[in-house]
Motif scaffolding. Sequence first.
Motif, PDB file in Angstrom:
ATOM      1  N   GLN A   1       0.853  -1.184   0.000  1.00  0.00           N
ATOM      2  CA  GLN A   1       0.000   0.000   0.000  1.00  0.00           C
ATOM      3  C   GLN A   1       0.890   1.235   0.000  1.00  0.00           C
ATOM      4  O   GLN A   1       1.833   1.334   0.773  1.00  0.00           O
ATOM      5  N   TRP A   2       0.537   2.179  -0.876  1.00  0.00           N
ATOM      6  CA  TRP A   2       1.288   3.421  -1.004  1.00  0.00           C
ATOM      7  C   TRP A   2       0.403   4.566  -0.513  1.00  0.00           C
ATOM      8  O   TRP A   2      -0.739   4.713  -0.957  1.00  0.00           O
ATOM      9  N   ARG A   3       0.938   5.394   0.386  1.00  0.00           N
ATOM     10  CA  ARG A   3       0.202   6.558   0.869  1.00  0.00           C
ATOM     11  C   ARG A   3       0.938   7.820   0.443  1.00  0.00           C
ATOM     12  O   ARG A   3       2.128   7.983   0.714  1.00  0.00           O
ATOM     13  N   VAL A   4       0.215   8.705  -0.234  1.00  0.00           N
ATOM     14  CA  VAL A   4       0.785   9.968  -0.714  1.00  0.00           C
ATOM     15  C   VAL A   4       0.068  11.112   0.004  1.00  0.00           C
ATOM     16  O   VAL A   4      -1.159  11.228  -0.088  1.00  0.00           O
ATOM     17  N   ILE A   5       0.827  11.937   0.719  1.00  0.00           N
ATOM     18  CA  ILE A   5       0.268  13.094   1.420  1.00  0.00           C
ATOM     19  C   ILE A   5       0.707  14.367   0.696  1.00  0.00           C
ATOM     20  O   ILE A   5       1.904  14.564   0.445  1.00  0.00           O
ATOM     21  N   VAL A   6      -0.274  15.219   0.380  1.00  0.00           N
ATOM     22  CA  VAL A   6      -0.041  16.386  -0.469  1.00  0.00           C
ATOM     23  C   VAL A   6      -0.522  17.654   0.240  1.00  0.00           C
ATOM     24  O   VAL A   6      -1.605  17.678   0.843  1.00  0.00           O
ATOM     25  N   ASN A   7       0.280  18.720   0.165  1.00  0.00           N
ATOM     26  CA  ASN A   7      -0.146  20.058   0.596  1.00  0.00           C
ATOM     27  C   ASN A   7      -0.438  20.905  -0.644  1.00  0.00           C
ATOM     28  O   ASN A   7       0.300  20.841  -1.632  1.00  0.00           O
ATOM     29  N   TYR A   8      -1.505  21.721  -0.599  1.00  0.00           N
ATOM     30  CA  TYR A   8      -1.874  22.506  -1.772  1.00  0.00           C
ATOM     31  C   TYR A   8      -2.346  23.905  -1.376  1.00  0.00           C
ATOM     32  O   TYR A   8      -2.758  24.144  -0.232  1.00  0.00           O
ATOM     33  N   THR A   9      -2.294  24.813  -2.337  1.00  0.00           N
ATOM     34  CA  THR A   9      -2.987  26.105  -2.243  1.00  0.00           C
ATOM     35  C   THR A   9      -3.607  26.385  -3.607  1.00  0.00           C
ATOM     36  O   THR A   9      -3.082  25.948  -4.648  1.00  0.00           O
ATOM     37  N   LYS A  10      -4.725  27.107  -3.615  1.00  0.00           N
ATOM     38  CA  LYS A  10      -5.374  27.487  -4.872  1.00  0.00           C
ATOM     39  C   LYS A  10      -5.995  28.880  -4.715  1.00  0.00           C
ATOM     40  O   LYS A  10      -6.136  29.399  -3.604  1.00  0.00           O
ATOM     41  N   GLU A  11      -6.353  29.464  -5.832  1.00  0.00           N
ATOM     42  CA  GLU A  11      -6.961  30.786  -5.808  1.00  0.00           C
ATOM     43  C   GLU A  11      -8.374  30.709  -5.238  1.00  0.00           C
ATOM     44  O   GLU A  11      -9.088  29.732  -5.449  1.00  0.00           O
ATOM     45  N   SER A  12      -8.791  31.754  -4.533  1.00  0.00           N
ATOM     46  CA  SER A  12     -10.101  31.756  -3.885  1.00  0.00           C
ATOM     47  C   SER A  12     -11.248  31.826  -4.888  1.00  0.00           C
ATOM     48  O   SER A  12     -12.374  31.444  -4.588  1.00  0.00           O
ATOM     49  N   ASN A  13     -10.969  32.331  -6.117  1.00  0.00           N
ATOM     50  CA  ASN A  13     -12.041  32.451  -7.101  1.00  0.00           C
ATOM     51  C   ASN A  13     -12.303  31.161  -7.866  1.00  0.00           C
ATOM     52  O   ASN A  13     -13.207  31.091  -8.692  1.00  0.00           O
ATOM     53  N   ILE A  14     -11.496  30.118  -7.596  1.00  0.00           N
ATOM     54  CA  ILE A  14     -11.711  28.825  -8.249  1.00  0.00           C
ATOM     55  C   ILE A  14     -12.640  27.992  -7.378  1.00  0.00           C
ATOM     56  O   ILE A  14     -12.434  27.854  -6.176  1.00  0.00           O
ATOM     57  N   LEU A  15     -13.678  27.436  -8.000  1.00  0.00           N
ATOM     58  CA  LEU A  15     -14.611  26.598  -7.260  1.00  0.00           C
ATOM     59  C   LEU A  15     -13.980  25.242  -6.962  1.00  0.00           C
ATOM     60  O   LEU A  15     -12.771  25.047  -7.139  1.00  0.00           O
ATOM     61  N   SER A  16     -14.778  24.296  -6.515  1.00  0.00           N
ATOM     62  CA  SER A  16     -14.243  22.975  -6.175  1.00  0.00           C
ATOM     63  C   SER A  16     -13.529  22.382  -7.388  1.00  0.00           C
ATOM     64  O   SER A  16     -13.980  22.539  -8.527  1.00  0.00           O
ATOM     65  N   GLN A  17     -12.431  21.729  -7.147  1.00  0.00           N
ATOM     66  CA  GLN A  17     -11.654  21.174  -8.242  1.00  0.00           C
ATOM     67  C   GLN A  17     -11.109  19.808  -7.888  1.00  0.00           C
ATOM     68  O   GLN A  17     -10.976  19.442  -6.716  1.00  0.00           O
ATOM     69  N   ASP A  18     -10.792  19.067  -8.918  1.00  0.00           N
ATOM     70  CA  ASP A  18     -10.311  17.696  -8.776  1.00  0.00           C
ATOM     71  C   ASP A  18      -8.800  17.673  -8.968  1.00  0.00           C
ATOM     72  O   ASP A  18      -8.284  18.230  -9.941  1.00  0.00           O
ATOM     73  N   VAL A  19      -8.096  17.026  -8.027  1.00  0.00           N
ATOM     74  CA  VAL A  19      -6.658  16.796  -8.177  1.00  0.00           C
ATOM     75  C   VAL A  19      -6.459  15.278  -8.221  1.00  0.00           C
ATOM     76  O   VAL A  19      -6.674  14.588  -7.228  1.00  0.00           O
ATOM     77  N   LYS A  20      -6.092  14.780  -9.368  1.00  0.00           N
ATOM     78  CA  LYS A  20      -5.988  13.339  -9.597  1.00  0.00           C
ATOM     79  C   LYS A  20      -4.533  12.889  -9.535  1.00  0.00           C
ATOM     80  O   LYS A  20      -3.658  13.512 -10.154  1.00  0.00           O
ATOM     81  N   PHE A  21      -4.273  11.812  -8.770  1.00  0.00           N
ATOM     82  CA  PHE A  21      -2.956  11.184  -8.766  1.00  0.00           C
ATOM     83  C   PHE A  21      -3.039   9.854  -9.498  1.00  0.00           C
ATOM     84  O   PHE A  21      -4.026   9.112  -9.366  1.00  0.00           O
ATOM     85  N   ILE A  22      -1.994   9.575 -10.259  1.00  0.00           N
ATOM     86  CA  ILE A  22      -1.968   8.395 -11.127  1.00  0.00           C
ATOM     87  C   ILE A  22      -0.720   7.579 -10.817  1.00  0.00           C
ATOM     88  O   ILE A  22       0.400   8.120 -10.845  1.00  0.00           O
ATOM     89  N   LEU A  23      -0.889   6.315 -10.512  1.00  0.00           N
ATOM     90  CA  LEU A  23       0.237   5.381 -10.339  1.00  0.00           C
ATOM     91  C   LEU A  23       0.164   4.393 -11.494  1.00  0.00           C
ATOM     92  O   LEU A  23      -0.835   3.681 -11.647  1.00  0.00           O
ATOM     93  N   ARG A  24       1.206   4.350 -12.316  1.00  0.00           N
ATOM     94  CA  ARG A  24       1.147   3.487 -13.496  1.00  0.00           C
ATOM     95  C   ARG A  24       2.461   2.757 -13.733  1.00  0.00           C
ATOM     96  O   ARG A  24       3.534   3.238 -13.357  1.00  0.00           O
ATOM     97  N   ASN A  25       2.333   1.592 -14.346  1.00  0.00           N
ATOM     98  CA  ASN A  25       3.484   0.780 -14.705  1.00  0.00           C
ATOM     99  C   ASN A  25       3.727   0.936 -16.201  1.00  0.00           C
ATOM    100  O   ASN A  25       2.937   0.448 -17.012  1.00  0.00           O
ATOM    101  N   PRO A  26       4.799   1.614 -16.600  1.00  0.00           N
ATOM    102  CA  PRO A  26       5.042   1.835 -18.023  1.00  0.00           C
ATOM    103  C   PRO A  26       5.355   0.558 -18.789  1.00  0.00           C
ATOM    104  O   PRO A  26       5.231   0.528 -20.015  1.00  0.00           O
ATOM    105  N   SER A  27       5.738  -0.501 -18.079  1.00  0.00           N
ATOM    106  CA  SER A  27       6.079  -1.759 -18.753  1.00  0.00           C
ATOM    107  C   SER A  27       4.841  -2.563 -19.137  1.00  0.00           C
ATOM    108  O   SER A  27       4.831  -3.246 -20.167  1.00  0.00           O
TER     109      SER A  27
END
Length: 257
Positions: free
Chosen positions: A162-188
């Motif tokens: 199991q992999w746990r990724v913890i992220v800190n963020y900031t965004k502009e106040s005029n932007i409504l709810s938004q999606d931040v997607k993380f992708i783990l992929r095997n290129p092989s």
Amino acid sequence: MQKKIVMLVLASFVRISGQVGINTSSPKGALDIVSTTSGVIIPRMPNPATIAAPAAGMLAYDSTNKTIRYYDGTNWSTLMYSKQTKSNEGTVKINAGGSGGGTKPSWTDVPADTTKQVTYSLPCLYAPSPSTNWPENSTATDSKIYSGGKFIENAVMGQVHQWRVIVNYTKESNILSQDVKFILRNPSSGFRLEISGVIPSSKTSGILVYYFTTIADGVSLPPPLGTGSGYILEWVASDDISTLTIDSITRISFYKS
């Protein structure tokens, strides 16, 4: 003669009470051993599975894997393992990359729909014990979890991670709810996991946490076990992001017998 007397006394005691006590005259079970200076030693052998016709409930010490094994009537399973040995389970937490205070992967003013790859400069800086305990009571090495821009599972075929990724963020106040997607992929192999975290419109800063589960196989593990090279970790947001920083990445490897 003395051995015969001891055996006769013990046998008599068993016939009367159905219980055996060692260093006690009032046993509380079928066998009650009392001692403050020693312990019980069970049979020791390199491979308990070689025991002919084992009975359900049988215990033996596996001297090869440093574990106590028990027979459940069908299979030999691990009852417990020694914390003094390097088990194949453990936790590795990357705090940052590079020397000194370390540098955490970070981005500023990222436009919407722009994919960014998470990479670390070497050597990685790991969290102290107990947040990192792989191998037992020692510091993780980069090759065990990160190499060439890719995140690597422990080298045990079929082991769950199991992999746990913890992220800190900031965004502009005029932007409504938004999606931040993380992708783990095997290129092989083309294997791909996507997990979305939603930033509410009321938030301009905060923390997002992502969890991924992988199973080590021949197309994810590097040689000599497999033909893979690990996983690439990326992220993409549906709207502009002011700042995004990877606080930490933790890999939990679950015990596999």
